[in-house]
Design a protein around this motif. Structure first.
Motif, PDB file in Angstrom:
ATOM      1  N   GLU A  55       0.064  -0.933  -0.101  1.00 31.49           N
ATOM      2  CA  GLU A  55       0.019  -0.184  -0.203  1.00 31.49           C
ATOM      3  C   GLU A  55       0.887   1.158   0.048  1.00 31.49           C
ATOM      4  O   GLU A  55       0.788   2.032  -0.753  1.00 31.49           O
ATOM      5  CB  GLU A  55      -1.012  -0.027   1.201  1.00 31.49           C
ATOM      6  N   ASN A  56       2.615   1.105   0.574  1.00 29.58           N
ATOM      7  CA  ASN A  56       2.815   2.385   0.185  1.00 29.58           C
ATOM      8  C   ASN A  56       3.504   2.332  -0.666  1.00 29.58           C
ATOM      9  O   ASN A  56       3.359   3.883  -1.115  1.00 29.58           O
ATOM     10  CB  ASN A  56       4.001   2.017   1.642  1.00 29.58           C
ATOM     11  N   ASN A  57       3.801   1.871  -0.889  1.00 26.68           N
ATOM     12  CA  ASN A  57       4.398   1.991  -2.742  1.00 26.68           C
ATOM     13  C   ASN A  57       3.624   2.471  -3.837  1.00 26.68           C
ATOM     14  O   ASN A  57       3.596   3.396  -4.458  1.00 26.68           O
ATOM     15  CB  ASN A  57       5.527   0.813  -3.179  1.00 26.68           C
ATOM     16  N   LEU A  58       2.234   2.024  -3.567  1.00 22.55           N
ATOM     17  CA  LEU A  58       1.193   2.527  -3.871  1.00 22.55           C
ATOM     18  C   LEU A  58       0.970   3.789  -4.490  1.00 22.55           C
ATOM     19  O   LEU A  58       0.845   4.455  -5.222  1.00 22.55           O
ATOM     20  CB  LEU A  58       0.211   1.290  -4.156  1.00 22.55           C
ATOM     21  N   SER A  59       0.786   4.069  -2.550  1.00 30.22           N
ATOM     22  CA  SER A  59       1.005   5.627  -2.752  1.00 30.22           C
ATOM     23  C   SER A  59       2.063   6.621  -3.235  1.00 30.22           C
ATOM     24  O   SER A  59       1.727   7.897  -3.670  1.00 30.22           O
ATOM     25  CB  SER A  59       0.849   5.727  -0.937  1.00 30.22           C
ATOM     26  N   ASP A  60       3.166   5.558  -3.210  1.00 30.41           N
ATOM     27  CA  ASP A  60       4.269   6.828  -3.682  1.00 30.41           C
ATOM     28  C   ASP A  60       4.790   6.880  -4.867  1.00 30.41           C
ATOM     29  O   ASP A  60       4.726   7.558  -5.623  1.00 30.41           O
ATOM     30  CB  ASP A  60       6.213   5.928  -3.221  1.00 30.41           C
ATOM     31  N   LYS A  61       3.355   5.746  -5.628  1.00 31.89           N
ATOM     32  CA  LYS A  61       3.552   5.582  -6.690  1.00 31.89           C
ATOM     33  C   LYS A  61       2.721   6.724  -7.062  1.00 31.89           C
ATOM     34  O   LYS A  61       3.124   8.185  -8.177  1.00 31.89           O
ATOM     35  CB  LYS A  61       3.772   4.857  -7.947  1.00 31.89           C
ATOM     36  N   ILE A  62       1.973   7.027  -6.659  1.00 30.04           N
ATOM     37  CA  ILE A  62       0.730   7.859  -6.968  1.00 30.04           C
ATOM     38  C   ILE A  62       1.302   9.525  -7.147  1.00 30.04           C
ATOM     39  O   ILE A  62       1.129  10.591  -7.894  1.00 30.04           O
ATOM     40  CB  ILE A  62      -0.380   8.047  -6.424  1.00 30.04           C
ATOM     41  N   TYR A  66       2.216  11.798  -9.619  1.00 27.89           N
ATOM     42  CA  TYR A  66       1.073  13.636  -9.098  1.00 27.89           C
ATOM     43  C   TYR A  66       2.341  14.654  -9.527  1.00 27.89           C
ATOM     44  O   TYR A  66       1.951  15.551 -10.640  1.00 27.89           O
ATOM     45  CB  TYR A  66       0.056  13.593  -8.345  1.00 27.89           C
ATOM     46  N   LEU A  67       3.100  14.502  -9.188  1.00 26.44           N
ATOM     47  CA  LEU A  67       4.648  15.712  -8.855  1.00 26.44           C
ATOM     48  C   LEU A  67       4.965  15.625 -11.396  1.00 26.44           C
ATOM     49  O   LEU A  67       4.995  16.443 -11.815  1.00 26.44           O
ATOM     50  CB  LEU A  67       5.774  15.061  -8.541  1.00 26.44           C
ATOM     51  N   LEU A  68       4.866  13.957 -11.684  1.00 28.49           N
ATOM     52  CA  LEU A  68       4.967  14.019 -12.995  1.00 28.49           C
ATOM     53  C   LEU A  68       3.823  14.942 -13.910  1.00 28.49           C
ATOM     54  O   LEU A  68       4.505  15.793 -15.010  1.00 28.49           O
ATOM     55  CB  LEU A  68       4.976  12.203 -13.499  1.00 28.49           C
ATOM     56  N   SER A  69       2.587  15.021 -13.436  1.00 29.35           N
ATOM     57  CA  SER A  69       2.119  15.485 -14.128  1.00 29.35           C
ATOM     58  C   SER A  69       2.304  16.889 -14.360  1.00 29.35           C
ATOM     59  O   SER A  69       1.492  17.696 -14.961  1.00 29.35           O
ATOM     60  CB  SER A  69      -0.214  15.340 -13.573  1.00 29.35           C
ATOM     61  N   VAL A  70       2.101  17.188 -13.297  1.00 29.41           N
ATOM     62  CA  VAL A  70       2.212  19.076 -12.880  1.00 29.41           C
ATOM     63  C   VAL A  70       3.868  19.788 -13.612  1.00 29.41           C
ATOM     64  O   VAL A  70       3.829  20.254 -14.035  1.00 29.41           O
ATOM     65  CB  VAL A  70       2.473  19.213 -10.987  1.00 29.41           C
ATOM     66  N   SER A  71       4.199  18.791 -13.516  1.00 32.21           N
ATOM     67  CA  SER A  71       5.965  19.417 -14.483  1.00 32.21           C
ATOM     68  C   SER A  71       5.581  19.062 -16.022  1.00 32.21           C
ATOM     69  O   SER A  71       5.537  20.200 -16.640  1.00 32.21           O
ATOM     70  CB  SER A  71       6.851  17.737 -13.769  1.00 32.21           C
ATOM     71  N   TYR A  72       4.476  18.170 -16.136  1.00 28.31           N
ATOM     72  CA  TYR A  72       4.180  17.940 -17.722  1.00 28.31           C
ATOM     73  C   TYR A  72       3.400  19.365 -18.107  1.00 28.31           C
ATOM     74  O   TYR A  72       3.844  20.066 -19.444  1.00 28.31           O
ATOM     75  CB  TYR A  72       3.234  16.895 -17.681  1.00 28.31           C
ATOM     76  N   ILE A  88      -3.255   8.253 -12.512  1.00 34.87           N
ATOM     77  CA  ILE A  88      -3.388   8.551 -11.568  1.00 34.87           C
ATOM     78  C   ILE A  88      -5.145   7.962 -11.196  1.00 34.87           C
ATOM     79  O   ILE A  88      -4.844   7.158  -9.057  1.00 34.87           O
ATOM     80  CB  ILE A  88      -3.351   9.980 -10.958  1.00 34.87           C
ATOM     81  N   LEU A  89      -5.866   7.784 -11.598  1.00 36.57           N
ATOM     82  CA  LEU A  89      -6.859   8.554 -11.145  1.00 36.57           C
ATOM     83  C   LEU A  89      -7.482   6.642 -11.467  1.00 36.57           C
ATOM     84  O   LEU A  89      -8.328   6.573 -10.502  1.00 36.57           O
ATOM     85  CB  LEU A  89      -8.612   9.436 -12.258  1.00 36.57           C
ATOM     86  N   THR A  90      -7.000   6.049 -12.200  1.00 41.21           N
ATOM     87  CA  THR A  90      -7.179   4.685 -12.197  1.00 41.21           C
ATOM     88  C   THR A  90      -6.988   3.880 -11.032  1.00 41.21           C
ATOM     89  O   THR A  90      -7.407   3.053 -10.326  1.00 41.21           O
ATOM     90  CB  THR A  90      -6.702   3.977 -13.467  1.00 41.21           C
ATOM     91  N   LEU A  91      -5.909   4.236 -10.617  1.00 38.54           N
ATOM     92  CA  LEU A  91      -5.132   3.680  -9.428  1.00 38.54           C
ATOM     93  C   LEU A  91      -5.938   4.019  -8.622  1.00 38.54           C
ATOM     94  O   LEU A  91      -6.047   3.841  -7.194  1.00 38.54           O
ATOM     95  CB  LEU A  91      -3.642   4.393  -9.264  1.00 38.54           C
ATOM     96  N   LYS A  92      -6.432   5.322  -7.920  1.00 39.26           N
ATOM     97  CA  LYS A  92      -7.000   6.077  -7.093  1.00 39.26           C
ATOM     98  C   LYS A  92      -8.022   6.939  -7.749  1.00 39.26           C
ATOM     99  O   LYS A  92      -7.588   8.492  -8.004  1.00 39.26           O
ATOM    100  CB  LYS A  92      -6.039   6.599  -5.872  1.00 39.26           C
ATOM    101  N   SER A  93      -9.384   6.123  -7.539  1.00 41.15           N
ATOM    102  CA  SER A  93     -10.042   7.501  -8.518  1.00 41.15           C
ATOM    103  C   SER A  93     -10.795   8.328  -7.644  1.00 41.15           C
ATOM    104  O   SER A  93     -11.523   9.807  -8.390  1.00 41.15           O
ATOM    105  CB  SER A  93     -11.502   6.807  -8.106  1.00 41.15           C
ATOM    106  N   SER A  94     -10.412   8.854  -6.096  1.00 38.60           N
ATOM    107  CA  SER A  94     -10.349   9.506  -5.074  1.00 38.60           C
ATOM    108  C   SER A  94      -9.285  10.645  -5.071  1.00 38.60           C
ATOM    109  O   SER A  94      -9.647  11.256  -4.598  1.00 38.60           O
ATOM    110  CB  SER A  94     -11.266   9.385  -4.114  1.00 38.60           C
ATOM    111  N   HIS A  95      -8.473  10.671  -6.234  1.00 39.58           N
ATOM    112  CA  HIS A  95      -7.481  11.849  -6.087  1.00 39.58           C
ATOM    113  C   HIS A  95      -7.565  13.013  -6.501  1.00 39.58           C
ATOM    114  O   HIS A  95      -7.888  14.094  -7.819  1.00 39.58           O
ATOM    115  CB  HIS A  95      -6.540  11.426  -6.543  1.00 39.58           C
ATOM    116  N   ALA A  96      -7.926  13.960  -5.487  1.00 37.60           N
ATOM    117  CA  ALA A  96      -8.911  15.716  -5.984  1.00 37.60           C
ATOM    118  C   ALA A  96      -8.510  16.133  -6.436  1.00 37.60           C
ATOM    119  O   ALA A  96      -7.888  16.915  -7.666  1.00 37.60           O
ATOM    120  CB  ALA A  96      -8.846  16.273  -4.527  1.00 37.60           C
ATOM    121  N   ARG A  97      -6.409  16.479  -6.287  1.00 37.05           N
ATOM    122  CA  ARG A  97      -5.966  17.149  -6.943  1.00 37.05           C
ATOM    123  C   ARG A  97      -5.250  16.322  -8.409  1.00 37.05           C
ATOM    124  O   ARG A  97      -5.081  17.878  -8.991  1.00 37.05           O
ATOM    125  CB  ARG A  97      -4.170  17.296  -6.643  1.00 37.05           C
TER     126      ARG A  97
END
Length: 711
Positions: A55-62, A66-72, A88-97
């Motif tokens: 679970e922790n590694n999944l959180s780190d991946k997300i 997210y940082l990659l998406s901001v950079s893009y 990101i939303l495939t991995l976590k549909s409730s990711h507001a940012r």
């Protein structure tokens, strides 16, 4: 160093929490400096070495995504930004940012409707995202949607009025960073004692951490200082109902209504409390009054349906649920509530409508009132309802597909960690040994009143409750939260000498709920607790549950999760009776898998999680059998179906009750029943559910393999 050693070293570094946090901070610094090229490269590098096994590694991946998406986005690579956020939303549909980032990208591409859609989604997941609200306000102003303008401006005014640390803490809560938010609130309250919004937020954190006693004290204090604080009052009402303290909730609602006459949410909360108290006619009248005097009727029709169902008026309940979806076409909960009667059969038109709702794509329309996409919670409800509809039509492959999709989406919203339950079982087994029971023998409250029915949900406990509640000397109640609340208090407690800090543990810190320091947290702290507390806890339990009882000498507490705490029950109520409602493992686990619970039971949204929980449950009950022989009566659901009278007599003998024919005629007993089986137990015994799982035997093969040792 060999290639294998190098790969191992690289993996260890990629999964080192300290190094990962440092890497993420470095990337943030690169972004703030405008060095997007290096930020993108570092994100890619870390993503290529991430292990998704935990679970922790999944959180780190997300986080890296997210940082990659901001950079893009900031470097103008909009298509890559869109694809990354969708990942990101495939991995976590409730990711507001992720929604907010998508909105920024679409706004940069002059796709205002798409941007507004994702700003809206972001605010629904995280209402503290001020920038998304401001963007929505601009969109609503441009489209001259005055009602939406008023709503958005009100939220902006509220957020901007919050102290900045509290706004930041609210943001952290919705981002799942509860302890960071807890720390900010406490730091702020040290400088600004009794600040209302900080107290309210700290209470909300306590509720999310399930440290209900701390949250209750904070909300009580808030309302004592600010009696007319509407938001605090509503949160307190929700908490009291969650804890099953319905009389207190009703009294609180009456007090709040003096300051806010006929305020619909408060009236609705009062009606909900009355349902909990069994005052169904009065509650139904209140819901109907609200429906007659408001345009926002969908949710009220749903609540009305629940009250009618609890009363046993199923035709009227079905009509109320149908009125709910007529008021809002994408109201998934209304359809699921129909499915959850267990006997309702959907029409072809209703099935087609549900399928259309979950498959509909973006359309050119306003999103302020009618979304151009369906909310994740509504989609979950539709998936489970469609699973039931397809199962009724014997389309078993399609049914399992819908159940699986609903479970997967629900699981993505949760932070469930099965290893926590396994550790709790280990802790219980380590502490609750014969020596502890011998040392504390005679310390508890001697009252024989409670009959606890424990086990897993969907294991037949409602049937056992209905049988016992049909006896003249037994009151049926509901799934009472009192033992779980006591455990929450003990988990959040710290010892001072050998005594607890105050009868309500008012001075505890929320982090105490997570403490594992030996001798400091439940269950270890029981060994050092002043023995007099066990009788007090038992007496308090009897006193607090009195409101749910009538005049019978015995009553039922049907909270299934109490199986974990049978040792504590024995210490505080040594003369209580405990019945373990056991069901064949495959049937029980599959029944849980296809059930969407109102709250809790987070283990049911994945076959592997269900299997592990069932195994932990069996291990825990075997321990109680060893250390507390004859304290628990195991009742096999299939035995009840095959030999009703024999099992009824066995149960009554265990409870020291004389046989009564009414227990065999349990389906004739009229009482409030709020569980999913409420309609089924109002009918004579039927066996149709015993073999249902076998229609899905191929899909359930992984579950069967996990449970092989106990089948």
């Amino acid at each position: 160093m060999s290639k294998e050693q190098a790969e191992t070293s690289s993996n260890e570094q990629s999964n080192d929490p300290v190094k990962i946090q440092s890497a993420q901070q470095t990337i943030k610094s690169l972004i703030s400096q405008g060095n997007f090229h290096d930020a993108i490269n570092q994100c890619r590098e870390h993503l290529s070495t991430q292990d998704n096994g935990t679970e922790n590694n999944l959180s780190d991946k997300i986080t890296f995504l997210y940082l990659l998406s901001v950079s893009y986005r900031l470097s103008g690579e909009f298509n890559k930004a869109i694809e990354t956020n969708k990942q990101i939303l495939t991995l976590k549909s409730s990711h507001a940012r992720a929604h907010q980032e998508l909105a920024y990208v679409y706004r940069n591409q002059n796709q205002s409707l798409q941007a507004a859609k994702h700003f809206y989604s972001a605010t629904q997941i995280n209402p503290a995202l001020l920038s998304s609200w401001k963007a929505l306000l601009s969109f609503y102003q441009d489209t001259q949607n005055l009602k939406a303008v008023k709503l958005a401006q009100g939220q902006i005014d509220y957020l901007e009025a919050l102290p900045k640390p509290i706004l930041h803490a609210r943001d952290l809560i919705y981002d799942g960073q509860l302890y960071g938010a807890d720390r900010l609130c406490r730091q702020y309250l040290q400088q600004h004692k009794h600040e209302a919004e900080a107290m309210l937020l700290l209470a909300e954190i306590g509720i999310k951490l399930k440290v209900y006693n701390d949250a209750e004290f904070l909300l009580e204090s808030l309302l004592a200082l600010y009696p007319e604080h509407k938001a605090g009052g509503l949160e307190y009402l929700k908490l009291l109902s969650k804890m099953g303290r319905f009389q207190a909730a009703k009294d609180c609602a009456d007090t709040l209504l003096k300051a806010h006459p006929m305020h619909p949410p408060i009236v609705s909360a009062k009606a909900s409390a009355m349902v909990g108290l069994g005052e169904l006619d009065q509650a139904i009248a209140l819901y109907q009054q609200l429906i007659d005097n408001t345009s926002e009727q969908a949710a009220l029709y749903l609540l009305l349906g629940h009250a009618l169902k609890a009363k046993g008026e199923f035709d009227k309940a079905i009509s109320a649920y149908q009125n709910a979806y007529k008021q809002r076409a994408d109201f998934g909960d209304a359809y699921w509530s129909l499915a959850n009667t267990k006997t309702y059969k959907f029409s072809d038109k209703e099935v087609s409508h549900m399928q259309e709702q979950i498959e509909k794509q973006a359309r050119q329309q306003s999103i302020s009132q009618e979304q151009d996409h369906i909310d994740a919670d509504d989609k979950i409800h539709f998936y489970f309802a469609l699973g039931k509809a397809q199962e009724d039509q014997k389309n078993y492959d399609a049914a399992f597909d819908y159940y699986s999709r609903g479970n997967a989406l629900k699981r993505s919203q949760l932070d469930y960690k099965p290893e926590i339950i396994s550790q709790q079982v280990a802790n219980q087994k380590r502490v609750f040994m014969p020596s502890l029971f011998d040392a504390l023998k005679g310390c508890g409250c001697e009252a024989p009143d409670p009959i606890f029915i424990v086990g897993l949900p969907r294991a037949g406990s409602t049937l056992l409750e209905q049988i016992l509640a049909s006896h003249s000397k037994v009151d049926g109640t509901m799934e009472l939260h009192n033992i779980m609340a006591l455990v929450s208090r003990l988990r959040g407690s710290r010892l001072r000498g050998s005594r607890l800090r105050g009868s309500r543990l008012k001075g505890t810190h929320l982090k105490g709920a997570r403490s594992s320091e030996k001798g400091q947290a439940y269950p270890d702290m029981l060994e050092k607790l002043d023995p007099q507390y066990f009788a007090r806890f038992g007496q308090q339990y009897i006193q607090d549950t009195r409101v749910y009882r009538d005049a019978a000498p015995f009553f039922i507490d049907k909270m299934p999760n109490n199986f974990m705490h049978i040792g504590l029950i024995k210490l505080i109520l040594p003369n209580a009776k405990v019945i373990d409602a056991r069901r064949e493992p495959m049937a029980c686990c599959f029944s849980g898998f296809k059930q969407l619970f109102g709250e809790g039971q987070e283990f049911t949204y994945g076959l592997d999680d269900i299997a592990q929980y069932y195994l932990d449950y069996v291990e825990m009950m075997a321990h109680w059998d060893r250390v507390l022989p004859d304290f628990v009566l195991r009742v096999q659901h299939e035995d009840v179906l095959n030999d009703l009278e024999g099992q009824v007599r066995r149960i009554l003998k265990f409870c020291n009750l004389e046989f009564e024919q009414s227990c065999l005629d349990f389906h004739k007993t009229k009482r409030v029943i709020k569980t999913p089986s409420s309609e089924q137990v109002r009918q004579p015994i039927f066996k149709s559910s015993v073999e249902q799982w076998k229609h899905f035997s191929e899909q359930l093969h992984p579950l069967k393999e996990r449970l092989a040792d106990i089948l």
